[in-house]
Design a protein around this motif. Sequence first.
Motif, PDB file in Angstrom:
ATOM      1  N   TYR A  49       0.840  -1.199   0.000  1.00 45.69           N
ATOM      2  CA  TYR A  49       0.000   0.000   0.000  1.00 45.69           C
ATOM      3  C   TYR A  49       0.874   1.247   0.000  1.00 45.69           C
ATOM      4  O   TYR A  49       2.030   1.216   0.393  1.00 45.69           O
ATOM      5  CB  TYR A  49      -0.896   0.053   1.248  1.00 45.69           C
ATOM      6  N   THR A  52      -1.331   7.292   0.029  1.00 40.21           N
ATOM      7  CA  THR A  52      -2.554   7.798  -0.618  1.00 40.21           C
ATOM      8  C   THR A  52      -3.639   6.731  -0.744  1.00 40.21           C
ATOM      9  O   THR A  52      -4.799   7.075  -0.942  1.00 40.21           O
ATOM     10  CB  THR A  52      -2.252   8.378  -2.014  1.00 40.21           C
ATOM     11  N   THR A  53      -3.282   5.469  -0.631  1.00 38.16           N
ATOM     12  CA  THR A  53      -4.312   4.425  -0.669  1.00 38.16           C
ATOM     13  C   THR A  53      -4.867   4.116   0.708  1.00 38.16           C
ATOM     14  O   THR A  53      -6.001   3.673   0.824  1.00 38.16           O
ATOM     15  CB  THR A  53      -3.798   3.120  -1.317  1.00 38.16           C
ATOM     16  N   PRO A  56      -6.831   8.221   1.804  1.00 43.01           N
ATOM     17  CA  PRO A  56      -7.107   8.899   0.529  1.00 43.01           C
ATOM     18  C   PRO A  56      -7.688  10.297   0.706  1.00 43.01           C
ATOM     19  O   PRO A  56      -8.156  10.673   1.783  1.00 43.01           O
ATOM     20  CB  PRO A  56      -8.122   7.974  -0.139  1.00 43.01           C
ATOM     21  N   TRP A  57      -7.664  11.029  -0.386  1.00 43.34           N
ATOM     22  CA  TRP A  57      -8.185  12.389  -0.440  1.00 43.34           C
ATOM     23  C   TRP A  57      -9.693  12.301  -0.597  1.00 43.34           C
ATOM     24  O   TRP A  57     -10.204  11.914  -1.643  1.00 43.34           O
ATOM     25  CB  TRP A  57      -7.563  13.091  -1.631  1.00 43.34           C
ATOM     26  N   HIS A  58     -10.420  12.693   0.428  1.00 40.53           N
ATOM     27  CA  HIS A  58     -11.861  12.463   0.485  1.00 40.53           C
ATOM     28  C   HIS A  58     -12.616  13.126  -0.646  1.00 40.53           C
ATOM     29  O   HIS A  58     -13.372  12.485  -1.368  1.00 40.53           O
ATOM     30  CB  HIS A  58     -12.425  12.917   1.839  1.00 40.53           C
ATOM     31  N   SER A  61     -11.932  11.696  -4.387  1.00 43.34           N
ATOM     32  CA  SER A  61     -11.922  10.246  -4.558  1.00 43.34           C
ATOM     33  C   SER A  61     -13.250   9.751  -5.086  1.00 43.34           C
ATOM     34  O   SER A  61     -14.299  10.168  -4.624  1.00 43.34           O
ATOM     35  CB  SER A  61     -11.643   9.567  -3.212  1.00 43.34           C
ATOM     36  N   ILE A  64     -14.306   4.300  -3.048  1.00 38.43           N
ATOM     37  CA  ILE A  64     -13.064   3.659  -2.631  1.00 38.43           C
ATOM     38  C   ILE A  64     -13.356   2.415  -1.805  1.00 38.43           C
ATOM     39  O   ILE A  64     -14.211   2.430  -0.921  1.00 38.43           O
ATOM     40  CB  ILE A  64     -12.224   4.640  -1.780  1.00 38.43           C
ATOM     41  N   HIS A  66     -11.870   1.046   0.886  1.00 40.99           N
ATOM     42  CA  HIS A  66     -10.901   1.565   1.840  1.00 40.99           C
ATOM     43  C   HIS A  66     -10.067   0.452   2.445  1.00 40.99           C
ATOM     44  O   HIS A  66     -10.502  -0.690   2.561  1.00 40.99           O
ATOM     45  CB  HIS A  66     -11.633   2.360   2.936  1.00 40.99           C
ATOM     46  N   TRP A  74      -9.014  10.040   6.334  1.00 40.87           N
ATOM     47  CA  TRP A  74      -9.318  10.778   5.105  1.00 40.87           C
ATOM     48  C   TRP A  74      -8.513  12.066   5.094  1.00 40.87           C
ATOM     49  O   TRP A  74      -8.493  12.796   6.072  1.00 40.87           O
ATOM     50  CB  TRP A  74     -10.793  11.129   5.017  1.00 40.87           C
TER      51      TRP A  74
END
Length: 118
Positions: A49, A52-53, A56-58, A61, A64, A66, A74
């Motif tokens: 991973y 950013t995975t 992540p950028w809420h 995105s 996702i 998650h 987030w």
Amino acid sequence: FTQELYDNAQQNNPLQDGDVVISTYPKSGTTLTQNLVFNMLHGKIPDNYTLTTVVPWHECSSKINHFSSENRGWKSHLCWEDTFKTNKKVKYIYVARNGKDVAVSLLHHARGFKLFDY
């Protein structure tokens, strides 16, 4: 950000109990804070991973899958007034940094882009 991304963020990735939203002005310690929060909640980022995975950028995105179903992190660059509020038990971390430090950091960051021709 586009309005469409903002409008779809809650639909694509609704906040849930236990989530942590890390909201910062750009170049204000976002990556450091993401790493700290993830390590406190889940330990070391697994080798397969990236940051950013797992955080992540809420608002940017799409839907996702998650990393974790609980205590999700987030990233956000929304100002406090625009940060998604919910009646869920979500924790918000808002990072502020001296504007002079941000300007210097942003200058060094922008030097890496030919578009800005620094």
